[in-house]
Design a protein around this motif. Sequence first.
Motif, PDB file in Angstrom:
ATOM      1  N   GLU A 113       0.627  -1.245  -0.039  1.00  0.00           N
ATOM      2  CA  GLU A 113       0.122   0.147   0.091  1.00  0.00           C
ATOM      3  C   GLU A 113       0.837   1.226  -0.099  1.00  0.00           C
ATOM      4  O   GLU A 113       0.275   2.405  -0.157  1.00  0.00           O
ATOM      5  N   LYS A 114       2.276   1.379   0.268  1.00  0.00           N
ATOM      6  CA  LYS A 114       2.972   2.066   0.084  1.00  0.00           C
ATOM      7  C   LYS A 114       3.877   2.220  -1.062  1.00  0.00           C
ATOM      8  O   LYS A 114       4.612   3.021  -1.520  1.00  0.00           O
ATOM      9  N   GLY A 115       3.495   1.359  -1.956  1.00  0.00           N
ATOM     10  CA  GLY A 115       3.945   1.536  -3.364  1.00  0.00           C
ATOM     11  C   GLY A 115       5.537   0.664  -3.611  1.00  0.00           C
ATOM     12  O   GLY A 115       5.886   0.473  -4.652  1.00  0.00           O
ATOM     13  N   VAL A 116       5.778   0.001  -2.674  1.00  0.00           N
ATOM     14  CA  VAL A 116       6.922  -0.979  -2.658  1.00  0.00           C
ATOM     15  C   VAL A 116       6.583  -2.143  -3.264  1.00  0.00           C
ATOM     16  O   VAL A 116       5.868  -3.008  -3.207  1.00  0.00           O
ATOM     17  N   VAL A 117       7.595  -2.396  -4.326  1.00  0.00           N
ATOM     18  CA  VAL A 117       7.483  -3.824  -4.998  1.00  0.00           C
ATOM     19  C   VAL A 117       7.702  -4.876  -4.032  1.00  0.00           C
ATOM     20  O   VAL A 117       8.720  -4.916  -3.137  1.00  0.00           O
ATOM     21  N   THR A 118       6.967  -6.053  -3.956  1.00  0.00           N
ATOM     22  CA  THR A 118       7.033  -7.081  -3.287  1.00  0.00           C
ATOM     23  C   THR A 118       7.010  -8.458  -4.013  1.00  0.00           C
ATOM     24  O   THR A 118       7.335  -9.456  -3.859  1.00  0.00           O
ATOM     25  N   GLY A 119       6.906  -8.226  -5.361  1.00  0.00           N
ATOM     26  CA  GLY A 119       7.191  -9.631  -6.151  1.00  0.00           C
ATOM     27  C   GLY A 119       6.726  -8.955  -7.683  1.00  0.00           C
ATOM     28  O   GLY A 119       6.049  -7.997  -7.963  1.00  0.00           O
ATOM     29  N   GLY A 120       7.221  -9.944  -8.618  1.00  0.00           N
ATOM     30  CA  GLY A 120       6.884  -9.876 -10.214  1.00  0.00           C
ATOM     31  C   GLY A 120       7.937  -9.395 -10.974  1.00  0.00           C
ATOM     32  O   GLY A 120       9.181  -9.163 -10.291  1.00  0.00           O
ATOM     33  N   PRO A 121       7.915  -9.057 -12.230  1.00  0.00           N
ATOM     34  CA  PRO A 121       8.993  -8.799 -12.981  1.00  0.00           C
ATOM     35  C   PRO A 121       9.655  -7.189 -13.123  1.00  0.00           C
ATOM     36  O   PRO A 121      10.067  -6.628 -13.830  1.00  0.00           O
ATOM     37  N   THR A 122       9.308  -6.498 -11.980  1.00  0.00           N
ATOM     38  CA  THR A 122       9.858  -5.218 -11.956  1.00  0.00           C
ATOM     39  C   THR A 122      10.631  -4.999 -10.919  1.00  0.00           C
ATOM     40  O   THR A 122      10.391  -5.911  -9.704  1.00  0.00           O
ATOM     41  N   ASN A 123      11.298  -3.947 -10.689  1.00  0.00           N
ATOM     42  CA  ASN A 123      12.045  -3.610  -9.341  1.00  0.00           C
ATOM     43  C   ASN A 123      11.964  -2.175  -8.965  1.00  0.00           C
ATOM     44  O   ASN A 123      12.543  -1.665  -8.101  1.00  0.00           O
ATOM     45  N   ARG A 124      11.050  -1.490  -9.585  1.00  0.00           N
ATOM     46  CA  ARG A 124      10.774  -0.031  -9.412  1.00  0.00           C
ATOM     47  C   ARG A 124       9.576  -0.032  -8.943  1.00  0.00           C
ATOM     48  O   ARG A 124       8.373  -0.380  -8.991  1.00  0.00           O
ATOM     49  N   SER A 125       9.420   0.835  -7.560  1.00  0.00           N
ATOM     50  CA  SER A 125       8.230   1.163  -6.781  1.00  0.00           C
ATOM     51  C   SER A 125       7.407   2.120  -7.501  1.00  0.00           C
ATOM     52  O   SER A 125       7.886   2.855  -8.610  1.00  0.00           O
ATOM     53  N   LEU A 126       6.075   2.122  -6.861  1.00  0.00           N
ATOM     54  CA  LEU A 126       5.057   3.176  -7.533  1.00  0.00           C
ATOM     55  C   LEU A 126       5.378   4.316  -6.938  1.00  0.00           C
ATOM     56  O   LEU A 126       6.027   4.432  -5.780  1.00  0.00           O
ATOM     57  N   VAL A 127       4.919   5.337  -7.632  1.00  0.00           N
ATOM     58  CA  VAL A 127       4.842   6.576  -7.193  1.00  0.00           C
ATOM     59  C   VAL A 127       3.571   6.810  -6.401  1.00  0.00           C
ATOM     60  O   VAL A 127       2.497   6.342  -6.906  1.00  0.00           O
ATOM     61  N   VAL A 128       3.786   7.396  -5.261  1.00  0.00           N
ATOM     62  CA  VAL A 128       2.896   7.457  -4.204  1.00  0.00           C
ATOM     63  C   VAL A 128       2.347   8.949  -4.064  1.00  0.00           C
ATOM     64  O   VAL A 128       3.343   9.727  -4.010  1.00  0.00           O
ATOM     65  N   TYR A 129       1.042   9.178  -4.188  1.00  0.00           N
ATOM     66  CA  TYR A 129       0.593  10.713  -3.856  1.00  0.00           C
ATOM     67  C   TYR A 129       0.097  10.808  -2.584  1.00  0.00           C
ATOM     68  O   TYR A 129      -0.254   9.874  -1.782  1.00  0.00           O
ATOM     69  N   ASN A 130      -0.153  12.099  -2.137  1.00  0.00           N
ATOM     70  CA  ASN A 130      -0.569  12.297  -0.708  1.00  0.00           C
ATOM     71  C   ASN A 130      -1.966  12.465  -0.983  1.00  0.00           C
ATOM     72  O   ASN A 130      -2.620  13.018  -2.165  1.00  0.00           O
ATOM     73  N   THR A 131      -2.735  12.185   0.198  1.00  0.00           N
ATOM     74  CA  THR A 131      -4.374  12.421   0.430  1.00  0.00           C
ATOM     75  C   THR A 131      -4.483  12.920   1.507  1.00  0.00           C
ATOM     76  O   THR A 131      -3.805  13.133   2.700  1.00  0.00           O
ATOM     77  N   SER A 132      -5.542  14.030   1.352  1.00  0.00           N
ATOM     78  CA  SER A 132      -6.189  14.857   2.413  1.00  0.00           C
ATOM     79  C   SER A 132      -7.661  14.770   2.382  1.00  0.00           C
ATOM     80  O   SER A 132      -8.248  15.116   1.208  1.00  0.00           O
ATOM     81  N   LEU A 133      -8.335  14.492   3.464  1.00  0.00           N
ATOM     82  CA  LEU A 133      -9.879  14.393   3.587  1.00  0.00           C
ATOM     83  C   LEU A 133     -10.312  15.663   4.403  1.00  0.00           C
ATOM     84  O   LEU A 133     -10.050  15.740   5.612  1.00  0.00           O
ATOM     85  N   SER A 134     -11.203  16.247   3.757  1.00  0.00           N
ATOM     86  CA  SER A 134     -11.955  17.621   4.534  1.00  0.00           C
ATOM     87  C   SER A 134     -13.401  17.314   4.140  1.00  0.00           C
ATOM     88  O   SER A 134     -14.047  17.484   3.117  1.00  0.00           O
ATOM     89  N   GLY A 135     -14.143  16.721   5.154  1.00  0.00           N
ATOM     90  CA  GLY A 135     -15.510  16.510   4.929  1.00  0.00           C
ATOM     91  C   GLY A 135     -15.835  15.449   3.861  1.00  0.00           C
ATOM     92  O   GLY A 135     -15.287  14.355   4.183  1.00  0.00           O
ATOM     93  N   VAL A 136     -16.574  15.895   2.666  1.00  0.00           N
ATOM     94  CA  VAL A 136     -16.659  14.624   1.730  1.00  0.00           C
ATOM     95  C   VAL A 136     -15.614  15.242   0.323  1.00  0.00           C
ATOM     96  O   VAL A 136     -15.773  14.491  -0.766  1.00  0.00           O
ATOM     97  N   SER A 137     -14.647  16.116   0.507  1.00  0.00           N
ATOM     98  CA  SER A 137     -13.734  16.439  -0.204  1.00  0.00           C
ATOM     99  C   SER A 137     -12.211  15.626  -0.250  1.00  0.00           C
ATOM    100  O   SER A 137     -11.798  15.986   1.016  1.00  0.00           O
ATOM    101  N   LEU A 138     -11.942  14.911  -1.025  1.00  0.00           N
ATOM    102  CA  LEU A 138     -10.826  14.247  -1.112  1.00  0.00           C
ATOM    103  C   LEU A 138      -9.763  14.767  -2.175  1.00  0.00           C
ATOM    104  O   LEU A 138      -9.932  14.572  -2.934  1.00  0.00           O
ATOM    105  N   ARG A 139      -8.523  15.252  -1.350  1.00  0.00           N
ATOM    106  CA  ARG A 139      -7.618  15.998  -2.043  1.00  0.00           C
ATOM    107  C   ARG A 139      -6.515  14.928  -2.498  1.00  0.00           C
ATOM    108  O   ARG A 139      -5.921  14.217  -1.582  1.00  0.00           O
ATOM    109  N   ILE A 140      -5.828  14.817  -3.846  1.00  0.00           N
ATOM    110  CA  ILE A 140      -4.971  13.966  -4.052  1.00  0.00           C
ATOM    111  C   ILE A 140      -3.789  15.016  -4.679  1.00  0.00           C
ATOM    112  O   ILE A 140      -4.065  15.757  -5.742  1.00  0.00           O
ATOM    113  N   TYR A 141      -2.741  14.829  -4.223  1.00  0.00           N
ATOM    114  CA  TYR A 141      -1.449  15.895  -4.632  1.00  0.00           C
ATOM    115  C   TYR A 141      -0.345  15.152  -4.187  1.00  0.00           C
ATOM    116  O   TYR A 141      -0.065  14.390  -3.765  1.00  0.00           O
ATOM    117  N   SER A 142       0.725  15.843  -5.014  1.00  0.00           N
ATOM    118  CA  SER A 142       2.125  15.478  -5.151  1.00  0.00           C
ATOM    119  C   SER A 142       2.751  16.176  -4.108  1.00  0.00           C
ATOM    120  O   SER A 142       2.513  17.259  -3.748  1.00  0.00           O
TER     121      SER A 142
END
Length: 142
Positions: A113-142
Amino acid sequence: MDRKEFFSVIGMSAAALTIMGCLGCSKGSDSANGPSTPAPTSVDFTLDLSASSNSALATNGGYLVSQGILIARTAAGAYIAVQESCTHQSYPLVYQSGSSQFYCNNHGATFTEKGVVTGGPTNRSLVVYNTSLSGVSLRIYS
């Protein structure tokens, strides 16, 4: 060319093609396996969680894709966001809440869930983005 020589040549050709095919799928070289789509940059958008188009995030374990980013609600209820595509060959990922991981259906790559590779044919982790919840608004940002 007699029959024995013919089958020998055919057998060597088939073996060479098989070896070349296997080398193309080696785990150590992502670039040899095809192009990889870069993860979105300069990300900053907000999802209205009360909108029906975002209803997948209303329950724990749900996920959706928006603007090239996979947004998921973990089994514990936290919101997480990663690039939509696998770092191997850019196939779309799915979120598996039962095993708390992102999974590529194409070649079987797995990521925490933190984007770190645990198996498969790749050795590159995923880019993870920040999230922030305010009421019913979910902000996704880098």
